[in-house]
Motif scaffolding. Sequence first.
Motif, PDB file in Angstrom:
ATOM      1  N   TRP A  68     -12.279 -35.287  -4.428  1.00  0.00           N
ATOM      2  CA  TRP A  68     -12.066 -33.934  -3.944  1.00  0.00           C
ATOM      3  C   TRP A  68     -13.226 -33.061  -4.409  1.00  0.00           C
ATOM      4  O   TRP A  68     -13.900 -33.371  -5.399  1.00  0.00           O
ATOM      5  N   ALA A  69     -13.478 -32.006  -3.666  1.00  0.00           N
ATOM      6  CA  ALA A  69     -14.571 -31.101  -4.002  1.00  0.00           C
ATOM      7  C   ALA A  69     -14.120 -29.672  -3.735  1.00  0.00           C
ATOM      8  O   ALA A  69     -13.579 -29.379  -2.661  1.00  0.00           O
ATOM      9  N   LEU A  70     -14.346 -28.810  -4.703  1.00  0.00           N
ATOM     10  CA  LEU A  70     -13.974 -27.403  -4.581  1.00  0.00           C
ATOM     11  C   LEU A  70     -15.217 -26.548  -4.766  1.00  0.00           C
ATOM     12  O   LEU A  70     -15.868 -26.621  -5.812  1.00  0.00           O
ATOM     13  N   ASN A  71     -15.534 -25.770  -3.743  1.00  0.00           N
ATOM     14  CA  ASN A  71     -16.695 -24.875  -3.785  1.00  0.00           C
ATOM     15  C   ASN A  71     -17.965 -25.610  -4.204  1.00  0.00           C
ATOM     16  O   ASN A  71     -18.787 -25.102  -4.974  1.00  0.00           O
ATOM     17  N   GLY A  72     -18.115 -26.827  -3.695  1.00  0.00           N
ATOM     18  CA  GLY A  72     -19.323 -27.600  -3.940  1.00  0.00           C
ATOM     19  C   GLY A  72     -19.307 -28.483  -5.158  1.00  0.00           C
ATOM     20  O   GLY A  72     -20.204 -29.307  -5.341  1.00  0.00           O
ATOM     21  N   GLU A  73     -18.302 -28.359  -6.017  1.00  0.00           N
ATOM     22  CA  GLU A  73     -18.203 -29.198  -7.214  1.00  0.00           C
ATOM     23  C   GLU A  73     -17.348 -30.418  -6.898  1.00  0.00           C
ATOM     24  O   GLU A  73     -16.159 -30.292  -6.601  1.00  0.00           O
ATOM     25  N   VAL A  74     -17.975 -31.602  -6.965  1.00  0.00           N
ATOM     26  CA  VAL A  74     -17.334 -32.846  -6.532  1.00  0.00           C
ATOM     27  C   VAL A  74     -16.681 -33.557  -7.717  1.00  0.00           C
ATOM     28  O   VAL A  74     -17.271 -33.678  -8.790  1.00  0.00           O
ATOM     29  N   HIS A  75     -15.459 -34.054  -7.497  1.00  0.00           N
ATOM     30  CA  HIS A  75     -14.703 -34.756  -8.529  1.00  0.00           C
ATOM     31  C   HIS A  75     -14.219 -36.096  -7.961  1.00  0.00           C
ATOM     32  O   HIS A  75     -13.508 -36.126  -6.956  1.00  0.00           O
ATOM     33  N   SER A  76     -14.572 -37.185  -8.628  1.00  0.00           N
ATOM     34  CA  SER A  76     -14.086 -38.509  -8.235  1.00  0.00           C
ATOM     35  C   SER A  76     -12.833 -38.859  -9.016  1.00  0.00           C
ATOM     36  O   SER A  76     -12.703 -38.494 -10.194  1.00  0.00           O
ATOM     37  N   LEU A 105       2.579 -37.158  -9.431  1.00  0.00           N
ATOM     38  CA  LEU A 105       1.581 -36.399  -8.699  1.00  0.00           C
ATOM     39  C   LEU A 105       0.858 -35.546  -9.741  1.00  0.00           C
ATOM     40  O   LEU A 105       1.493 -34.748 -10.441  1.00  0.00           O
ATOM     41  N   VAL A 106      -0.434 -35.732  -9.852  1.00  0.00           N
ATOM     42  CA  VAL A 106      -1.212 -35.108 -10.916  1.00  0.00           C
ATOM     43  C   VAL A 106      -1.903 -33.846 -10.404  1.00  0.00           C
ATOM     44  O   VAL A 106      -2.578 -33.881  -9.365  1.00  0.00           O
ATOM     45  N   ARG A 107      -1.731 -32.771 -11.128  1.00  0.00           N
ATOM     46  CA  ARG A 107      -2.443 -31.541 -10.781  1.00  0.00           C
ATOM     47  C   ARG A 107      -3.924 -31.690 -11.125  1.00  0.00           C
ATOM     48  O   ARG A 107      -4.296 -31.969 -12.262  1.00  0.00           O
ATOM     49  N   GLN A 108      -4.773 -31.492 -10.123  1.00  0.00           N
ATOM     50  CA  GLN A 108      -6.210 -31.537 -10.344  1.00  0.00           C
ATOM     51  C   GLN A 108      -6.820 -30.139 -10.476  1.00  0.00           C
ATOM     52  O   GLN A 108      -7.796 -29.944 -11.189  1.00  0.00           O
ATOM     53  N   ALA A 109      -6.258 -29.175  -9.767  1.00  0.00           N
ATOM     54  CA  ALA A 109      -6.766 -27.801  -9.835  1.00  0.00           C
ATOM     55  C   ALA A 109      -5.680 -26.853  -9.351  1.00  0.00           C
ATOM     56  O   ALA A 109      -4.897 -27.187  -8.457  1.00  0.00           O
ATOM     57  N   VAL A 166     -11.284 -19.646  -3.288  1.00  0.00           N
ATOM     58  CA  VAL A 166     -11.599 -20.878  -2.565  1.00  0.00           C
ATOM     59  C   VAL A 166     -12.481 -20.556  -1.365  1.00  0.00           C
ATOM     60  O   VAL A 166     -12.100 -19.775  -0.487  1.00  0.00           O
ATOM     61  N   HIS A 167     -13.651 -21.173  -1.335  1.00  0.00           N
ATOM     62  CA  HIS A 167     -14.567 -20.998  -0.208  1.00  0.00           C
ATOM     63  C   HIS A 167     -14.710 -22.292   0.608  1.00  0.00           C
ATOM     64  O   HIS A 167     -14.858 -22.237   1.821  1.00  0.00           O
ATOM     65  N   ALA A 168     -14.658 -23.430  -0.067  1.00  0.00           N
ATOM     66  CA  ALA A 168     -14.712 -24.715   0.623  1.00  0.00           C
ATOM     67  C   ALA A 168     -13.955 -25.743  -0.199  1.00  0.00           C
ATOM     68  O   ALA A 168     -14.107 -25.804  -1.426  1.00  0.00           O
ATOM     69  N   THR A 179     -12.942 -44.645   5.476  1.00  0.00           N
ATOM     70  CA  THR A 179     -13.383 -43.355   4.939  1.00  0.00           C
ATOM     71  C   THR A 179     -12.699 -42.234   5.700  1.00  0.00           C
ATOM     72  O   THR A 179     -12.820 -42.146   6.924  1.00  0.00           O
ATOM     73  N   THR A 180     -11.991 -41.388   4.973  1.00  0.00           N
ATOM     74  CA  THR A 180     -11.181 -40.327   5.586  1.00  0.00           C
ATOM     75  C   THR A 180     -11.315 -39.061   4.772  1.00  0.00           C
ATOM     76  O   THR A 180     -11.274 -39.099   3.545  1.00  0.00           O
ATOM     77  N   LEU A 181     -11.476 -37.937   5.451  1.00  0.00           N
ATOM     78  CA  LEU A 181     -11.586 -36.677   4.722  1.00  0.00           C
ATOM     79  C   LEU A 181     -11.087 -35.505   5.549  1.00  0.00           C
ATOM     80  O   LEU A 181     -11.062 -35.541   6.779  1.00  0.00           O
ATOM     81  N   VAL A 182     -10.660 -34.488   4.818  1.00  0.00           N
ATOM     82  CA  VAL A 182     -10.273 -33.201   5.390  1.00  0.00           C
ATOM     83  C   VAL A 182     -11.109 -32.140   4.687  1.00  0.00           C
ATOM     84  O   VAL A 182     -11.242 -32.159   3.466  1.00  0.00           O
ATOM     85  N   VAL A 183     -11.677 -31.232   5.470  1.00  0.00           N
ATOM     86  CA  VAL A 183     -12.498 -30.157   4.912  1.00  0.00           C
ATOM     87  C   VAL A 183     -11.931 -28.818   5.368  1.00  0.00           C
ATOM     88  O   VAL A 183     -11.658 -28.616   6.558  1.00  0.00           O
ATOM     89  N   LEU A 184     -11.735 -27.916   4.421  1.00  0.00           N
ATOM     90  CA  LEU A 184     -11.310 -26.555   4.725  1.00  0.00           C
ATOM     91  C   LEU A 184     -12.422 -25.601   4.306  1.00  0.00           C
ATOM     92  O   LEU A 184     -12.961 -25.716   3.199  1.00  0.00           O
ATOM     93  N   ARG A 185     -12.765 -24.682   5.197  1.00  0.00           N
ATOM     94  CA  ARG A 185     -13.826 -23.722   4.905  1.00  0.00           C
ATOM     95  C   ARG A 185     -13.372 -22.317   5.263  1.00  0.00           C
ATOM     96  O   ARG A 185     -12.825 -22.087   6.348  1.00  0.00           O
ATOM     97  N   ARG A 186     -13.610 -21.394   4.345  1.00  0.00           N
ATOM     98  CA  ARG A 186     -13.241 -19.999   4.608  1.00  0.00           C
ATOM     99  C   ARG A 186     -14.053 -19.470   5.794  1.00  0.00           C
ATOM    100  O   ARG A 186     -15.264 -19.709   5.884  1.00  0.00           O
ATOM    101  N   ARG A 187     -13.369 -18.792   6.699  1.00  0.00           N
ATOM    102  CA  ARG A 187     -14.055 -18.228   7.846  1.00  0.00           C
ATOM    103  C   ARG A 187     -15.027 -17.155   7.416  1.00  0.00           C
ATOM    104  O   ARG A 187     -14.768 -16.368   6.510  1.00  0.00           O
ATOM    105  N   MET A 188     -16.162 -17.140   8.059  1.00  0.00           N
ATOM    106  CA  MET A 188     -17.197 -16.180   7.715  1.00  0.00           C
ATOM    107  C   MET A 188     -16.687 -14.759   7.935  1.00  0.00           C
ATOM    108  O   MET A 188     -16.033 -14.466   8.936  1.00  0.00           O
TER     109      MET A 188
END
Length: 268
Positions: free
Chosen positions: A133-141, A166-170, A177-179, A256-265
Amino acid sequence: MSSLPFDVAAGSVLGREHARAGRNNQDAWCVRASEHGLVAVVADGCGSQPCSELGAQLGVRRVVQAALTRLAEDERVDEAGFLPGLREDVLCLLSELRGELGRDTLGDFLFTVVGAVMTPSHTLVFSAGDGLWALNGEVHSLGPFPNNAPPYLAYALSRGEEDTPLVRQALVPTEDVHALLLGTDGVADLAKLADVVMPSGDERVGPLSRLWTEPRYFENPDALRRRLAMLNRESVRADFEARRLVRTPGLLPDDTTLVVLRRRMGRA
């Protein structure tokens, strides 16, 4: 639907080695929203099980359904009981389904989870097993785990194990949250390919950040899936001097599967 100011992109591709073995894509993803918030989940079925894609597909839907139900009942993601309660909801749903199918389905229900529950006030990222997972550009494996054996939630249905939470990561304010990217463990391979040339052409794969900074992935709902497909498409070209065909395999060995959420400009 949710009024949260986020655009969503998602995609999945069958891994190169799974394709060679004639197996299905064992990953799945699901994103749903309501007036109470948004839930996104990716899952990876256990590779040693013959029908683990069934568990992954059912699993993401069960987790999303249970989380949205809790939000509708005014449960708060910042409360300590939210994730334990969500885990019990999912296990109950899987147990009921197991009985309805009328056969031993435990192996089918072995899947990892990486998910997020987003409300107007807070965003919760959680997991069970490996992934990224990655939050605002910071990637966590997440992972790998000993003996390549992640703590699947469904172990609790047969072993009574309590150490499959179920482990809380953040847990962060949604306004911060921006991305946000959620990925199965195959995305860890993708993250290492930034300087690698695509199988066809001279373009480099580029960093993961392209997936939340480039507008094309949010303007076309199929753009992210097509990008993953291009990365894993075998290239064949003719070497006329050597009088032979040169094959370049796809770059992603695992599903390989991913979901990306991005704040609207322009939206706070």
